[in-house]
Scaffold this active site. Structure first.
Site, PDB file in Angstrom:
ATOM      1  CG  ASN A  11     -21.500 -12.253  34.200  1.00 57.91           C
ATOM      2  OD1 ASN A  11     -20.947 -13.267  34.634  1.00 57.91           O
ATOM      3  ND2 ASN A  11     -20.858 -11.344  33.473  1.00 57.91           N
ATOM      4  CD1 TRP A  12     -24.357 -14.296  39.842  1.00 59.52           C
ATOM      5  CD2 TRP A  12     -23.871 -16.338  40.612  1.00 59.52           C
ATOM      6  NE1 TRP A  12     -25.524 -14.864  40.290  1.00 59.52           N
ATOM      7  CE2 TRP A  12     -25.258 -16.116  40.762  1.00 59.52           C
ATOM      8  CE3 TRP A  12     -23.341 -17.564  41.017  1.00 59.52           C
ATOM      9  CZ2 TRP A  12     -26.116 -17.069  41.323  1.00 59.52           C
ATOM     10  CZ3 TRP A  12     -24.190 -18.516  41.571  1.00 59.52           C
ATOM     11  CH2 TRP A  12     -25.557 -18.266  41.717  1.00 59.52           C
ATOM     12  CE  LYS A  13     -19.417  -8.642  35.847  1.00 65.01           C
ATOM     13  NZ  LYS A  13     -18.951  -7.394  35.307  1.00 65.01           N
ATOM     14  CG  HIS A  96     -18.860 -10.121  29.574  1.00 66.31           C
ATOM     15  ND1 HIS A  96     -17.933  -9.302  30.175  1.00 66.31           N
ATOM     16  CD2 HIS A  96     -20.043  -9.883  30.188  1.00 66.31           C
ATOM     17  CE1 HIS A  96     -18.542  -8.606  31.130  1.00 66.31           C
ATOM     18  NE2 HIS A  96     -19.820  -8.931  31.151  1.00 66.31           N
ATOM     19  CD  GLU A  98     -16.075  -8.160  33.288  1.00 62.83           C
ATOM     20  OE1 GLU A  98     -16.279  -9.336  33.633  1.00 62.83           O
ATOM     21  OE2 GLU A  98     -16.708  -7.197  33.759  1.00 62.83           O
ATOM     22  CD  GLU A 168     -23.270  -6.667  29.177  1.00 58.60           C
ATOM     23  OE1 GLU A 168     -23.887  -6.633  30.243  1.00 58.60           O
ATOM     24  OE2 GLU A 168     -22.224  -7.319  29.019  1.00 58.60           O
ATOM     25  N   GLY A 174     -19.902  -2.254  35.371  1.00 61.54           N
ATOM     26  CA  GLY A 174     -19.236  -2.234  36.679  1.00 61.54           C
ATOM     27  C   GLY A 174     -18.768  -0.859  37.116  1.00 61.54           C
ATOM     28  CB  SER A 214     -23.952   0.425  36.040  1.00 66.92           C
ATOM     29  OG  SER A 214     -22.540   0.326  36.057  1.00 66.92           O
ATOM     30  N   GLY A 235     -24.483  -7.736  36.268  1.00 65.40           N
ATOM     31  CA  GLY A 235     -23.291  -8.229  36.951  1.00 65.40           C
ATOM     32  C   GLY A 235     -23.403  -7.994  38.446  1.00 65.40           C
ATOM     33  N   GLY A 236     -22.797  -6.910  38.912  1.00 60.95           N
ATOM     34  CA  GLY A 236     -22.706  -6.605  40.339  1.00 60.95           C
ATOM     35  C   GLY A 236     -24.007  -6.787  41.116  1.00 60.95           C
TER      36      GLY A 236
END
Ligand code: PEP
Length: 259
Positions: A11-13, A96, A98, A168, A174, A214, A235-236
């Protein structure tokens, strides 16, 4: 889709524009081997979805939308629908954290989005998880239960076996703070038991469940080897092609069928 493959979603956000997304794809193509026991899914910014869909080799990568609007067409300025994404992406994230916590998406929105994705032949990746406060109050099981119940309302047993659930914990996304593998196992058991209650044992066995929060090159294997875990939502760490491809190799090694 069965559970024989590990599913790794990056997930590149809101990172990488169209140009950088293409550069990244070319880099990743070279780094990643095609493994029959791993499915790799990229979730770029909406702007790059169409471009990447023309560039990817679907034997190597699939695409996911990070978000979409639940209505198919109409006067909804600025929105993109699942109907418009049909045929372009195979998966779409729904709920998600976010989206839930920054954009105030509620259970009714996740429910409508799950329905819209299914209606448009897109596999929803329903993201669920508790906040830090809920975690400290030992409310994880209740939160998971309520988010699943809301997202899965009106889903038939046939549709349910194709849905993906991503567990999650919000506090792990993150932050560099990982959920304990034992706690992830408990969550996975709770998710499967709710699927069993709602849709029967066969669907509970078939539904794919991912962990996210993470995950990096060093801890990926700890989650991939957990019983009942079918992959990772990252993600990251997915923004670094070397790290992401190293995680994919770990998925290959930890997959049941080492083909
Ligand atoms: C995510 O965005 O779903 C996620 C798990 O992010 P990160 O890996 O950065 O925690």
């Amino acid at each position: 889709m069965g559970r024989e493959k590990k599913l790794i979603i990056g997930n590149w956000k809101m990172n990488l524009g169209v140009h950088d997304a293409s550069l990244y794809l070319h880099r990743l193509e070279k780094l990643v081997k095609v493994h029959r026991n791993v499915e790799i899914v990229l979730a770029p910014t909406m702007l790059a979805v169409q471009t990447l869909s023309l560039q990817i080799d679907r034997r190597q990568f699939r695409l996911a939308a990070q978000n979409f609007y639940h209505r198919d067409f109409g006067a909804y300025t600025g929105e993109v629908s699942a109907a418009q994404l049909k045929g372009v992406v195979d998966y779409a994230l729904v709920g998600h954290s976010e989206r839930r916590h920054i954009f105030n998406e509620h259970d009714k929105d996740t429910r409508a989005k799950v329905q819209a994705a299914i209606r448009n032949d897109i596999t929803p990746v329903l993201c669920i998880g508790e906040t830090a406060t809920e975690h400290s109050a030992d409310e994880t099981r209740d939160v998971i239960h309520d988010q699943l119940a809301a997202g899965l309302t009106n889903v038939t047993s046939e549709e349910a076996s194709d849905i993906i659930v991503a567990y999650e914990p919000v506090w792990a996304i993150g932050t560099g703070i990982n959920a304990k593998p034992a706690d992830v196992t408990k969550a996975v058991l709770a998710i499967r038991s709710q699927f069993k209650h709602l849709f029967g044992s066969k669907v509970a066995e078939e539904v794919r469940i991912l962990y996210g929060g993470s995950v990096n090159e060093d801890n990926a294997a700890d989650y991939l080897m957990l019983p009942g875990i079918d992959g990772l939502l990252i993600g990251g760490a997915s923004l670094d092609a070397h790290v992401f491809s190293a995680i994919i190799e770990k998925a290959h090694k930890n997959s049941k069928k080492d083909t």
